[in-house]
Design an enzyme around this catalytic site. Structure first.
Site, short mmCIF file in Angstrom:
data_model
loop_
_atom_site.label_atom_id
_atom_site.label_comp_id
_atom_site.label_asym_id
_atom_site.label_seq_id
_atom_site.Cartn_x
_atom_site.Cartn_y
_atom_site.Cartn_z
N GLN A 78 0.85 -1.20 0.00
CA GLN A 78 0.00 0.00 0.00
C GLN A 78 0.89 1.24 0.00
O GLN A 78 1.10 1.86 1.04
CB GLN A 78 -0.88 -0.04 1.25
CG GLN A 78 -1.89 1.06 1.34
CD GLN A 78 -3.14 0.75 0.58
OE1 GLN A 78 -3.68 -0.32 0.72
NE2 GLN A 78 -3.60 1.69 -0.20
N PHE A 79 1.41 1.61 -1.16
CA PHE A 79 2.32 2.76 -1.23
C PHE A 79 1.66 4.05 -0.78
O PHE A 79 2.32 4.97 -0.32
CB PHE A 79 2.93 2.90 -2.63
CG PHE A 79 2.06 3.61 -3.62
CD1 PHE A 79 2.18 4.98 -3.83
CD2 PHE A 79 1.09 2.91 -4.34
CE1 PHE A 79 1.37 5.63 -4.75
CE2 PHE A 79 0.29 3.54 -5.25
CZ PHE A 79 0.42 4.92 -5.45
N THR A 80 0.34 4.13 -0.84
CA THR A 80 -0.35 5.36 -0.46
C THR A 80 -0.23 5.66 1.04
O THR A 80 -0.48 6.79 1.46
CB THR A 80 -1.84 5.32 -0.86
OG1 THR A 80 -2.48 4.21 -0.23
CG2 THR A 80 -1.99 5.22 -2.38
#
Length: 150
Positions: A78-80
């Site tokens: 989940q890079f966000t």
């Protein structure tokens, strides 16, 4: 590294029309990897997650770990989670690690967690458009950031 850890009664990740992974009682872990993260961050997180006492004991008190309840784990990249939102209204991903750093660290995290659990864990697919479904139990949600260990 930043994580959102959710105690679940079930969770799954679907890519396209196909379920990639699904679990029953356990933890859904959303994992964000920053450009300065290292194996030390992985080791700290794995130890914390394995020992985190957020499952109810026979008295209804959160006193049991994922190991105590023989639970399952699903990890989704989940890079966000690495968003910077200080300026303006559009998040910046400048703190997120590039693929050449984050993919090996994601894989290493999943391998280390699986080894610590003594069984396979579920995963998403790095960089894919994933649909994550979960039934949050409690709800119990814990956020951890390896840069805030104290």
């Amino acid at each position: 590294m930043r994580t959102v850890i959710q105690r679940v009664t079930q969770a799954s990740v679907t890519i396209g029309e196909q379920v990639k992974s699904s679990i029953g009682t356990g933890l859904l872990i959303l994992l964000g990897i920053g450009k300065n993260d290292t194996e030390e961050d992985i080791n700290w997180l794995v130890k914390k997650i394995i020992g985190l006492r957020i499952f109810d004991d026979e008295m209804g008190v959160m006193n049991r770990s994922i190991m105590d309840v023989n639970g399952e784990i699903l990890v989704v990249s989940q890079f966000t989670l690495m968003a910077s939102y200080k300026k303006g209204n559009r998040p910046s991903w400048i703190n997120a690690a590039p693929h050449e750093i984050s993919i090996p660290l994601y894989n290493h995290f999943c391998d280390a967690l699986s080894k610590a659990m003594g069984k396979p864990i579920g995963t998403g697919e790095f960089g894919a458009d994933m649909k994550v479904e979960l039934l949050n139990d409690g709800p119990v949600t814990i956020c951890m950031d390896t840069k805030n260990k104290e």
